[in-house]
Design an enzyme around this catalytic site. Sequence first.
Site, PDB file in Angstrom:
ATOM      1  N   ARG A 182      41.008  39.123  80.981  1.00 36.48           N
ATOM      2  CA  ARG A 182      39.564  39.048  80.830  1.00 36.48           C
ATOM      3  C   ARG A 182      39.199  39.961  79.671  1.00 36.48           C
ATOM      4  O   ARG A 182      39.845  40.978  79.438  1.00 36.48           O
ATOM      5  CB  ARG A 182      38.834  39.511  82.095  1.00 36.48           C
ATOM      6  CG  ARG A 182      38.958  38.549  83.254  1.00 36.48           C
ATOM      7  CD  ARG A 182      38.247  37.238  83.003  1.00 36.48           C
ATOM      8  NE  ARG A 182      36.791  37.376  83.031  1.00 36.48           N
ATOM      9  CZ  ARG A 182      35.938  36.421  82.653  1.00 36.48           C
ATOM     10  NH1 ARG A 182      36.386  35.274  82.199  1.00 36.48           N
ATOM     11  NH2 ARG A 182      34.637  36.624  82.723  1.00 36.48           N
TER      12      ARG A 182
ATOM     13  N   ARG B  89      40.970  46.641  99.269  1.00 35.30           N
ATOM     14  CA  ARG B  89      40.180  47.538 100.099  1.00 35.30           C
ATOM     15  C   ARG B  89      38.858  47.826  99.394  1.00 35.30           C
ATOM     16  O   ARG B  89      38.761  47.732  98.168  1.00 35.30           O
ATOM     17  CB  ARG B  89      40.936  48.850 100.361  1.00 35.30           C
ATOM     18  CG  ARG B  89      41.458  49.531  99.118  1.00 35.30           C
ATOM     19  CD  ARG B  89      42.371  50.697  99.467  1.00 35.30           C
ATOM     20  NE  ARG B  89      41.634  51.855  99.916  1.00 35.30           N
ATOM     21  CZ  ARG B  89      41.075  52.752  99.114  1.00 35.30           C
ATOM     22  NH1 ARG B  89      41.175  52.612  97.800  1.00 35.30           N
ATOM     23  NH2 ARG B  89      40.426  53.775  99.587  1.00 35.30           N
TER      24      ARG B  89
ATOM     25  N   ARG C 233      32.105  55.014 102.748  1.00 34.28           N
ATOM     26  CA  ARG C 233      32.014  56.438 103.112  1.00 34.28           C
ATOM     27  C   ARG C 233      30.765  56.683 103.939  1.00 34.28           C
ATOM     28  O   ARG C 233      29.666  56.329 103.519  1.00 34.28           O
ATOM     29  CB  ARG C 233      31.954  57.307 101.853  1.00 34.28           C
ATOM     30  CG  ARG C 233      33.171  57.174 100.972  1.00 34.28           C
ATOM     31  CD  ARG C 233      33.006  58.047  99.744  1.00 34.28           C
ATOM     32  NE  ARG C 233      34.036  57.757  98.758  1.00 34.28           N
ATOM     33  CZ  ARG C 233      33.993  58.172  97.506  1.00 34.28           C
ATOM     34  NH1 ARG C 233      32.973  58.888  97.091  1.00 34.28           N
ATOM     35  NH2 ARG C 233      34.973  57.884  96.666  1.00 34.28           N
TER      36      ARG C 233
ATOM     37  N   GLU D  13      27.385  45.562  78.802  1.00 28.87           N
ATOM     38  CA  GLU D  13      28.735  44.996  78.903  1.00 28.87           C
ATOM     39  C   GLU D  13      28.672  43.576  79.462  1.00 28.87           C
ATOM     40  O   GLU D  13      28.098  43.351  80.526  1.00 28.87           O
ATOM     41  CB  GLU D  13      29.624  45.855  79.806  1.00 28.87           C
ATOM     42  CG  GLU D  13      29.904  47.230  79.249  1.00 28.87           C
ATOM     43  CD  GLU D  13      30.967  47.978  80.048  1.00 28.87           C
ATOM     44  OE1 GLU D  13      31.661  47.344  80.875  1.00 28.87           O
ATOM     45  OE2 GLU D  13      31.088  49.199  79.850  1.00 28.87           O
TER      46      GLU D  13
ATOM     47  N   TYR E  46      46.760  47.020  84.624  1.00 28.41           N
ATOM     48  CA  TYR E  46      45.576  47.846  84.410  1.00 28.41           C
ATOM     49  C   TYR E  46      45.924  49.279  84.807  1.00 28.41           C
ATOM     50  O   TYR E  46      46.350  49.543  85.929  1.00 28.41           O
ATOM     51  CB  TYR E  46      44.380  47.357  85.226  1.00 28.41           C
ATOM     52  CG  TYR E  46      43.160  48.195  84.943  1.00 28.41           C
ATOM     53  CD1 TYR E  46      42.427  48.004  83.780  1.00 28.41           C
ATOM     54  CD2 TYR E  46      42.788  49.220  85.800  1.00 28.41           C
ATOM     55  CE1 TYR E  46      41.337  48.794  83.475  1.00 28.41           C
ATOM     56  CE2 TYR E  46      41.695  50.023  85.507  1.00 28.41           C
ATOM     57  CZ  TYR E  46      40.970  49.799  84.349  1.00 28.41           C
ATOM     58  OH  TYR E  46      39.911  50.598  84.046  1.00 28.41           O
TER      59      TYR E  46
ATOM     60  N   ARG F 162      26.953  45.644  83.403  1.00 29.31           N
ATOM     61  CA  ARG F 162      26.420  46.994  83.526  1.00 29.31           C
ATOM     62  C   ARG F 162      25.869  47.471  82.184  1.00 29.31           C
ATOM     63  O   ARG F 162      26.146  46.878  81.143  1.00 29.31           O
ATOM     64  CB  ARG F 162      27.473  47.965  84.044  1.00 29.31           C
ATOM     65  CG  ARG F 162      28.714  48.117  83.198  1.00 29.31           C
ATOM     66  CD  ARG F 162      29.688  49.079  83.867  1.00 29.31           C
ATOM     67  NE  ARG F 162      30.870  49.318  83.067  1.00 29.31           N
ATOM     68  CZ  ARG F 162      31.799  50.220  83.350  1.00 29.31           C
ATOM     69  NH1 ARG F 162      31.664  50.977  84.422  1.00 29.31           N
ATOM     70  NH2 ARG F 162      32.862  50.385  82.588  1.00 29.31           N
TER      71      ARG F 162
ATOM     72  N   ASP G  13      44.631  53.421  84.761  1.00 30.51           N
ATOM     73  CA  ASP G  13      43.681  54.491  84.465  1.00 30.51           C
ATOM     74  C   ASP G  13      44.347  55.475  83.514  1.00 30.51           C
ATOM     75  O   ASP G  13      45.572  55.516  83.383  1.00 30.51           O
ATOM     76  CB  ASP G  13      43.271  55.205  85.756  1.00 30.51           C
ATOM     77  CG  ASP G  13      42.263  54.386  86.560  1.00 30.51           C
ATOM     78  OD1 ASP G  13      41.467  53.657  85.952  1.00 30.51           O
ATOM     79  OD2 ASP G  13      42.287  54.480  87.805  1.00 30.51           O
TER      80      ASP G  13
END
Length: 367
Positions: free
Chosen positions: A249, A172, A176, A300, A348, A280, A350
């Site tokens: 990665r 997804r 917004r 990065e 991964y 970035r 958070d």
Amino acid sequence: MKKYDYVIVGSGLYGAISAYELTKRGYTCLVLEKRNHIGGNIYTEKLEGINVHKYGAHIFHTSDKELWDYINQFAEFNNYINSPIAIYKDELYNLPFNMNTFSKLFNIKTPQEAKDIIEKEKKESYVENPKNLEEQAKNLVGQTIYEKLIKGYTEKQWGKKCEELPSFIIKRLPVRFTYDNNYFNDRYQGIPIGGYTPIIEKMLEKSDVLLNTDFFENKEKYLSMGKKIIYTGPIDAYYDYCFGPLEYRSVRFETEVLNMENYQGNAVVNYTDYNVPYTRIIEHKHFEYAVSPKTIISKEYSSKWKLGDEPYYPVNDEKNSDLYQKYQELASKETNVHFGGRLGQYKYLDMHNVIRSALDFIKKEVE
């Protein structure tokens, strides 16, 4: 040789929380860390009066009040709101995709105008069963957003063309239709004042910690030192890559101290043009509104991973998921070894997910 209740391999967030919760309950813990500092990838170091996120930006966010209260016992958090910017060639856009983005992209003002354009573009490129990331992304947001804000960034991140990447990587893409640049929807968000390292220091206060210590250089010795092992390193490494290495990665950072107060005016700026080699630039002082005559930036570079490199992002495609299952079957047979964290679970995570996972494990372990 001292015997501990737990030997914990890795001093990142998962290992540190495990150590804190166990020592709080009276268990003894030895923490082994192969780097020369604690904290894993959330480690911050102070340079020029600025807390530098050495292994990339870490912004804490959660909607779980219990987790927010938990982490706040170790540090006071500021009110930082993550509002990244994207630069495509000489154009500048707000992220996440919101009305500020669409106003600039399409020269419009209202949500309905933006919806009409995006829906029209989605229909023009719609594919019934998207076979790759490019088709999936166009199905979700249309050609313009894909070309300018997704394509180049994603190809740099994964080292492959979007048409070669599986569609499931982008399930997804949040769109917004409000003028709101807050990247996260979570109720709680911020950066610990003073950086993340003091949090880990507090968590490890009652544990014995060995830095510059590679678990694998004396694996049998360390295994024998603990009644139980909490292992947060790569799961395939623990089993000596017997089924072959899992893929990741990696990320390379180029950090510079600049003799100016303000370089880019924002903590996070993404470069979505494929021809710019880095993904970035982080300007660290903006995370904590640091006052300093100098500034520190980190570029990065997403890079191909090989054994010996620092693994960052698991490549959770079908091949690696099948391979992980083989290692997971071996791990499930262990009686005294627990695998946790991003590398131990090949997932991964958070920071709030890591905390929840560690707390759930400890609860099950000791209660």
